[in-house]
Design an enzyme around this catalytic site. Structure first.
Site, PDB file in Angstrom:
ATOM      1  N   ARG A  95       0.522  -0.943  -0.241  1.00  0.00           N
ATOM      2  CA  ARG A  95       0.143   0.206   0.186  1.00  0.00           C
ATOM      3  C   ARG A  95       0.970   1.117  -0.320  1.00  0.00           C
ATOM      4  O   ARG A  95       1.965   0.853   1.079  1.00  0.00           O
ATOM      5  CB  ARG A  95      -0.419   0.074   1.542  1.00  0.00           C
ATOM      6  N   THR A 367      -8.963   0.369 -10.414  1.00  0.00           N
ATOM      7  CA  THR A 367      -8.254  -0.579  -9.739  1.00  0.00           C
ATOM      8  C   THR A 367      -7.871  -2.079 -10.146  1.00  0.00           C
ATOM      9  O   THR A 367      -8.842  -2.487 -11.453  1.00  0.00           O
ATOM     10  CB  THR A 367      -8.227  -0.713  -8.094  1.00  0.00           C
ATOM     11  N   ASN A 387      -6.386   4.364  -7.276  1.00  0.00           N
ATOM     12  CA  ASN A 387      -7.455   4.632  -6.820  1.00  0.00           C
ATOM     13  C   ASN A 387      -8.333   5.252  -7.978  1.00  0.00           C
ATOM     14  O   ASN A 387      -8.815   4.228  -8.444  1.00  0.00           O
ATOM     15  CB  ASN A 387      -6.767   6.354  -6.242  1.00  0.00           C
ATOM     16  N   GLU A 406      -4.729   7.479  -3.921  1.00  0.00           N
ATOM     17  CA  GLU A 406      -4.140   6.998  -2.835  1.00  0.00           C
ATOM     18  C   GLU A 406      -4.278   7.900  -1.427  1.00  0.00           C
ATOM     19  O   GLU A 406      -5.217   6.902  -0.577  1.00  0.00           O
ATOM     20  CB  GLU A 406      -3.507   5.716  -3.074  1.00  0.00           C
ATOM     21  N   ASP A 409      -7.844   8.070   0.173  1.00  0.00           N
ATOM     22  CA  ASP A 409      -8.262   7.047   1.116  1.00  0.00           C
ATOM     23  C   ASP A 409      -7.822   7.162   2.166  1.00  0.00           C
ATOM     24  O   ASP A 409      -9.014   6.420   3.474  1.00  0.00           O
ATOM     25  CB  ASP A 409      -7.657   5.505   0.603  1.00  0.00           C
ATOM     26  N   SER A 438      -8.147   0.471   3.472  1.00  0.00           N
ATOM     27  CA  SER A 438      -8.405   0.564   2.018  1.00  0.00           C
ATOM     28  C   SER A 438      -9.060  -0.419   2.202  1.00  0.00           C
ATOM     29  O   SER A 438      -9.670  -1.416   3.085  1.00  0.00           O
ATOM     30  CB  SER A 438      -6.921  -0.167   1.401  1.00  0.00           C
ATOM     31  N   GLY A 458     -13.233  -2.631  -7.212  1.00  0.00           N
ATOM     32  CA  GLY A 458     -14.342  -1.534  -6.973  1.00  0.00           C
ATOM     33  C   GLY A 458     -14.597  -0.368  -5.769  1.00  0.00           C
ATOM     34  O   GLY A 458     -15.953  -0.268  -5.235  1.00  0.00           O
TER      35      GLY A 458
HETATM   36  O1  DON Z   1      -7.530   0.615  -1.707  1.00  0.00           O
HETATM   37  C1  DON Z   1      -8.932   0.816  -1.904  1.00  0.00           C
HETATM   38  O2  DON Z   1      -9.713   1.106  -1.519  1.00  0.00           O
HETATM   39  C2  DON Z   1      -9.779   1.724  -3.107  1.00  0.00           C
HETATM   40  N1  DON Z   1      -7.695   2.856  -3.515  1.00  0.00           N
HETATM   41  C3  DON Z   1      -9.787   0.830  -4.470  1.00  0.00           C
HETATM   42  C4  DON Z   1     -10.112   2.149  -5.524  1.00  0.00           C
HETATM   43  C5  DON Z   1     -10.682   0.816  -6.211  1.00  0.00           C
HETATM   44  O3  DON Z   1     -10.711  -0.246  -6.412  1.00  0.00           O
HETATM   45  C6  DON Z   1     -11.475   1.792  -7.326  1.00  0.00           C
HETATM   46  N2  DON Z   1     -12.219   0.414  -8.487  1.00  0.00           N
HETATM   47  N3  DON Z   1     -12.404   0.686  -9.452  1.00  0.00           N
END
Ligand code: DON
Length: 560
Positions: A95, A367, A387, A406, A409, A438, A458
């Site tokens: 990460r 992602t 992200n 990111e 988040d 995350s 997602g």
């Molecule tokens: O780590 C996470 O939860 C987010 N950055 C993931 C982003 C993501 O899955 C976008 N997808 N469509």
């Protein structure tokens, strides 16, 4: 030894042998979201690489053909299964980490969120982890030199790939931000417009950066000329990265989250800084106390939503384990899960506002995902991210690397929510060096006779998508349905059930409304799940890619 105890030992050994099932699948499988990435992984397996070498090849190929989804400028989680006696599981936490200069009020002015700062441009970018993960995989898990496993991606970046439907969708979604950054516009647009389907996109700078990584390992990205170019580009555009931030970046190897399920099955999933594994374990822990399998479709949705509601509520307690203490054991304790189930109304929705806040134990859209199994039984499930599509839409000049966003988040606005509508929490406040919480949830379910791998992109909907696929598996449904199953989602707040077009019949919608569920259809289908299934007793291997995406899954034997 007395005879009866010999017998007992023998019986135990038999039992143990039955449980261990050390045999190898004899077939390899790859499920990835892009045909070129699947091909890259296959090429490396055919050359004698193992699942970990192939994971490097697939990650790097995805960086080229899905620059909107993941890449050297992003981070991710690799869940590993090392075949052997005993089988070992590892979780590589790659990460991104906040740069040291980041503070809790980084995105605030006079206590108010400055919109966009955690989304577009270099201030939104945290220090990438994927390059370090690729080095770690090659040095500690793979059989081939890193440079070998990166070769297919380097070739792809140099020769170019044909722009596809998904690339266009993601670039259109982020067009304004891509146009705002001259380097991103140069790399990802043609004359300021999204390239047509079939147009060839070449990325020679990315090929050069991948080559440096292959030749020099960590130094090829985190120190040396690439690092200098990254920091120079970020600082010139108002970002706060330093050379020290890059030099300090390390992958954290963590114990995966493990949770016993009924029927000798075990969930192996992502621990914090992912909130996903905890949410999955809690949801499965609640559901397995309920007759979800026999329930009619609406009653089953009711059980699933009420489990998700409670699991997502507890998300607010979690953060980077290197910075906050996470009450994982308490959240997964049988008595606690039982008390959550007791709070279900058997027929009616429980309004989220009516649930007590998460228990106070703590003191203080895009992602990617892929899965690989090799013939020996080594396996990888990896979710990688920048992200939002194209991350921050900022590319460090000369590197070919588009940086993540990111930082969004984190709880960028301590009084609000982020791009996924996830409520802010103190455990997830911004701090220098910290990893943002995350939802990414690469997961396995393993039993003495079966091994299954799950995961998807997602955002906040990742855990609910993975849960629905796991329920297909636990319900004995064909592997092709695991990623295909229609999706619905609840994340505690906002208190609404989102569902894909077509996920419910009109009758089900009416019934759910009567139970008190506010419902909202999503504008389009979501997610891109990639799954594997190895029947250990029959040595049969299956794989499936989400029909919503462009993914290709293959099961094959190598010439090895
Ligand atoms: O780590 C996470 O939860 C987010 N950055 C993931 C982003 C993501 O899955 C976008 N997808 N469509």
């Amino acid at each position: 030894m007395a005879n009866h105890s010999k017998l007992l030992v023998g019986a135990l050994l038999c039992l143990f042998a039955g449980v261990s099932h050390a045999q190898a699948p004899g077939e390899a499988a790859i499920a990835s979201p892009h045909p070129q990435a699947t091909a890259a992984g296959r090429e490396i397996l055919q050359q004698g690489g193992n699942a970990f070498d192939a994971a490097i090849a697939v990650s790097a190929a995805l960086a080229v053909v899905e620059p909107y989804g993941s890449g050297l400028g992003g981070g991710g989680f690799y869940l590993l299964r090392q075949a052997g006696e005993p089988v070992r599981y590892q979780f590589l936490d790659a990460r991104e980490r906040a740069p040291q200069k980041a503070r809790a009020d980084l995105y605030l002015k006079d206590g108010k969120l400055q919109p966009g700062l955690s989304i577009n441009g270099p201030l939104a970018a945290a220090i990438p982890g994927v390059p370090a993960a690729l080095v770690e995989l090659a040095e500690h898990y793979g059989k081939l030199p890193l440079k070998n496993s990166l070769a297919p991606a380097i070739r792809l970046a140099n020769q170019g790939f044909a722009v596809d439907r998904v690339y266009r969708e993601r670039a259109i979604a982020r067009l304004a931000a891509l146009r705002d950054d001259p380097e991103s516009a140069r790399l990802f647009l043609h004359d300021g417009e999204v390239p047509a389907e079939g147009a060839v996109l070449r990325q020679p700078e990315l090929a050069a950066t991948l080559t440096q990584l292959g030749n020099q390992g960590r130094a090829g990205f985190y120190t040396g000329p690439v690092a200098k170019a990254l920091v120079k580009g970020v600082q010139a555009a108002g970002g706060i990265w330093s050379l020290q931030d890059l030099a300090d970046y390390k992958v954290a190897t963590r114990a995966p989250l493990r949770f016993a399920l009924v029927n000798q099955r075990e969930l192996i999933s992502a621990p914090p800084p992912s909130a996903g594994g905890v949410a999955l374990a809690q949801s499965l822990g609640m559901l397995q106390q309920l007759p979800w399998r026999e329930a009619d479709p609406v009653q089953r949705v009711h059980y699933v939503i009420e489990s998700l509601r409670r699991a997502y509520r507890d998300r607010g307690l979690l953060g980077d384990p290197d910075y906050v203490s996470n009450p994982v054991a308490q959240l997964l304790a049988p008595d606690y899960l039982k008390s959550l189930v007791t709070s279900f109304d058997p027929r009616q929705a429980t309004p989220s506002a009516g649930l007590p806040p998460a228990p106070p134990w703590r003191e203080g859209n895009h992602t990617t995902h892929f899965a690989i199994l090799d013939e020996q039984g080594n396996a990888v499930a990896a979710t990688l991210s920048v992200n939002l599509p194209f991350g921050s839409a900022f590319s460090a000049p000369g590197t070919g690397v588009v940086l993540n966003n990111e930082m969004d988040d984190f709880a960028a606005d301590p009084n609000g929510s982020n791009s996924y509508g996830l409520a802010a929490s103190p455990a997830n406040a911004v701090a220098g060096g910290k990893r943002p919480l995350s939802s990414m949830s690469p997961s396995f379910i393993e039993s003495p006779t079966q091994f299954a791998a799950f995961g998807t992109p997602g955002g906040s909907r990742i855990p609910s998508m993975v849960l629905l696929s796991m329920l297909q598996y636990l319900d004995g449904k064909p592997v092709s349905t695991w990623p295909a199953v229609p999706r619905y989602h609840h994340q505690y707040l906002p208190d609404v059930v989102e569902y894909e077009p077509g996920a419910f019949t009109q009758k089900q919608i009416d019934d759910l409304r009567l139970r008190g569920y506010p419902l909202k259809q999503t504008s389009r289908p979501y997610g891109n799940q990639q799954v594997l299934f190895w029947h250990k007793d029959t040595a049969k291997v299956e794989a499936a890619s989400d029909p919503r995406g462009l993914g290709v899954s293959e099961v094959f034997r190598t010439a090895q």
